[in-house]
Design an enzyme around this catalytic site. Structure first.
Site, PDB file in Angstrom:
ATOM      1  CB  THR A 211      -0.806   0.021   1.334  1.00 46.25           C
ATOM      2  OG1 THR A 211      -1.670  -1.084   1.376  1.00 46.25           O
ATOM      3  CG2 THR A 211      -1.599   1.290   1.528  1.00 46.25           C
ATOM      4  NE  ARG A 239      -9.087  -7.151   3.273  1.00 44.87           N
ATOM      5  CZ  ARG A 239      -8.033  -6.341   3.287  1.00 44.87           C
ATOM      6  NH1 ARG A 239      -7.757  -5.580   2.253  1.00 44.87           N
ATOM      7  NH2 ARG A 239      -7.252  -6.259   4.342  1.00 44.87           N
ATOM      8  CB  VAL A 240     -13.483  -2.752   2.449  1.00 49.13           C
ATOM      9  CG1 VAL A 240     -12.914  -1.387   2.791  1.00 49.13           C
ATOM     10  CG2 VAL A 240     -14.380  -2.665   1.221  1.00 49.13           C
ATOM     11  N   GLY A 241     -10.191  -3.211   3.138  1.00 44.59           N
ATOM     12  CA  GLY A 241      -9.182  -3.158   4.194  1.00 44.59           C
ATOM     13  C   GLY A 241      -9.263  -1.863   4.979  1.00 44.59           C
ATOM     14  N   GLY A 263       0.081  -2.774   5.579  1.00 40.81           N
ATOM     15  CA  GLY A 263       0.149  -4.093   6.216  1.00 40.81           C
ATOM     16  C   GLY A 263      -1.251  -4.636   6.433  1.00 40.81           C
ATOM     17  N   GLY A 265      -4.605  -4.990   7.082  1.00 40.92           N
ATOM     18  CA  GLY A 265      -5.613  -4.002   7.451  1.00 40.92           C
ATOM     19  C   GLY A 265      -6.598  -4.459   8.506  1.00 40.92           C
TER      20      GLY A 265
HETATM   21  N1  ASP Z   1      -3.428  -2.338   4.476  1.00 47.26           N
HETATM   22  C1  ASP Z   1      -3.829  -2.894   3.213  1.00 47.26           C
HETATM   23  C2  ASP Z   1      -5.101  -3.646   3.384  1.00 47.26           C
HETATM   24  O1  ASP Z   1      -5.278  -4.320   4.356  1.00 47.26           O
HETATM   25  C3  ASP Z   1      -2.881  -3.836   2.599  1.00 47.26           C
HETATM   26  C4  ASP Z   1      -1.450  -3.548   2.700  1.00 47.26           C
HETATM   27  O2  ASP Z   1      -1.004  -2.549   3.210  1.00 47.26           O
HETATM   28  O3  ASP Z   1      -0.708  -4.370   2.231  1.00 47.26           O
HETATM   29  O4  ASP Z   1      -5.911  -3.615   2.486  1.00 47.26           O
END
Ligand code: ASP
Length: 359
Positions: A211, A239-241, A263, A265
């Site tokens: 991200t 799916r929503v993070g 990371g 979410g």
């Molecule tokens: N934080 C993002 C999510 O969970 C993914 C990521 O940062 O890799 O959608």
């Protein structure tokens, strides 16, 4: 002699007015590690007098449009059906406004759409097909976001599901499918070279996170931030993070500072990470202390069990209104994940994140 950082590091509660008087703000941009170019672009714009939100959005657009960043925008790894779904948010300090889109398809730069939601509507968040409809109404064109590379990685993951203990989103844990031999894949994808196949296999076995979060401060002390992502690879459609959730993936309070996250979410949403960090700074913590406190809350949600915590990583970024900043990770030394990008006027550089645990 005590310097400014030590003074602020003492943890004394600071009212917004005190912060503003104690130190003239300096121009600063920070982001997740994949944002060296984004920070540079945003800083150039800040220096030229652009609005801080315009600056960070222009910065992350570079990463969104980069087909080789597989965690953001165009070229992002798709959901389990092979469709790229993006999440993004923006927050503008001076006007205290924000906007976001979630699960939007076919648009390469979702941060722009989040900004348009903020600017052109009376709402804050649009999702799915209707977010795309809104983007099209604003003049954006639908485009295919799947690159040949990300399609191959997705197909490799799909094939791995045929193995008995394959990774499965519908189960409770985060586990990995067994290795598929490169020779087997070579037969299936004869046009792909060994390097690409090895990469696709790695992506399938260890679904990556990624991200970009970017935060900027200008000489007037104005702040803004944005977070944009393709979310977790191979996720269940819809799916929503944390990235588009104001208070989780991003939060800016013009009086105190901003924070964001990359990371896993799901773990960030459970602690409202970005808001928690800004709130911690509001109560006098340094950015480092504020991020570590958020990481400890995540750890607590797993009863501090390092075996379970070892299945994922999460990173926070915090920028205080006086220019003090930090990056922090749950785990030490996850390659580039233990660093973050900083630009204070010249070239961007990586700095080490602090961390809660060592593997
Ligand atoms: N934080 C993002 C999510 O969970 C993914 C990521 O940062 O890799 O959608």
């Amino acid at each position: 002699m005590i310097n400014r950082r030590e003074l602020f590091g003492a943890g004394a509660a600071l009212a917004a007015g005190q912060l503003a008087r104690a130190q003239a703000p300096k121009e600063l941009v920070i982001s997740s590690a994949n944002g060296l170019a984004a920070c540079k672009k945003a800083m150039e714009m800040v220096k030229a007098g652009a609005d801080t939100l315009d600056a960070v959005v222009a910065g992350v657009n570079i990463v969104e449009l980069d087909p080789h960043d597989n965690s953001v925008g165009y070229g992002g790894l798709p959901n389990e059906e092979g469709v790229v779904e993006l999440d993004a948010s923006v927050m503008h300090g001076p006007t205290r406004r924000c906007g976001s889109v979630a699960s939007i398809r076919s648009i390469k730069t979702p941060s722009n759409i989040a900004k348009l939601v903020m600017e052109q509507t009376d709402h804050i968040m649009l999702v799915g097909d209707n977010a795309l409809r809104f983007a099209k109404a604003m003049g954006y064109k639908e485009e295919d976001l799947l690159t040949e590379e990300s399609r191959l990685a997705w197909m490799t993951w799909k094939l791995s599901l045929r193995d008995k203990s394959g990774h499965n989103n519908w189960g409770p844990g985060v586990d990995a499918p067994p290795k598929r031999r490169t020779s087997e894949l070579k037969q299936l994808f004869p046009h792909a070279d060994d390097k690409l196949l090895a990469w696709a296999m790695e992506m399938a076995m260890h679904p990556p996170t990624g991200t970009i979060n970017c935060l900027a401060l200008n000489a007037k002390g104005e702040m803004s931030g944005t977070t944009t992502t393709s979310g977790l690879a191979w996720k269940i459609p819809g799916r929503v993070g944390d990235s588009p959730i104001i208070g989780a993936g991003l939060y800016v309070d013009q009086d105190y500072g901003g924070a964001g996250s990359t990371g896993r979410g799901e773990e960030n949403i459970r602690i409202c990470g970005a808001h928690t960090i800004v709130e911690n700074m509001r109560h006098g913590m340094t950015p480092k202390e504020a991020c570590l406190d958020a990481l400890k809350r995540i750890s607590r949600n797993f009863d501090n069990d390092k075996t379970r915590l070892g299945q994922f990583d999460i990173n926070f970024y915090a920028l205080r209104k006086d220019g003090l900043y930090a990056g922090a990770s749950l785990w030490k030394g996850q390659e580039h994940r233990a660093r973050f990008a900083v630009n204070d006027g010249g070239e961007s550089r990586h700095e080490d994140s602090i961390y809660l645990y060592e593997r």
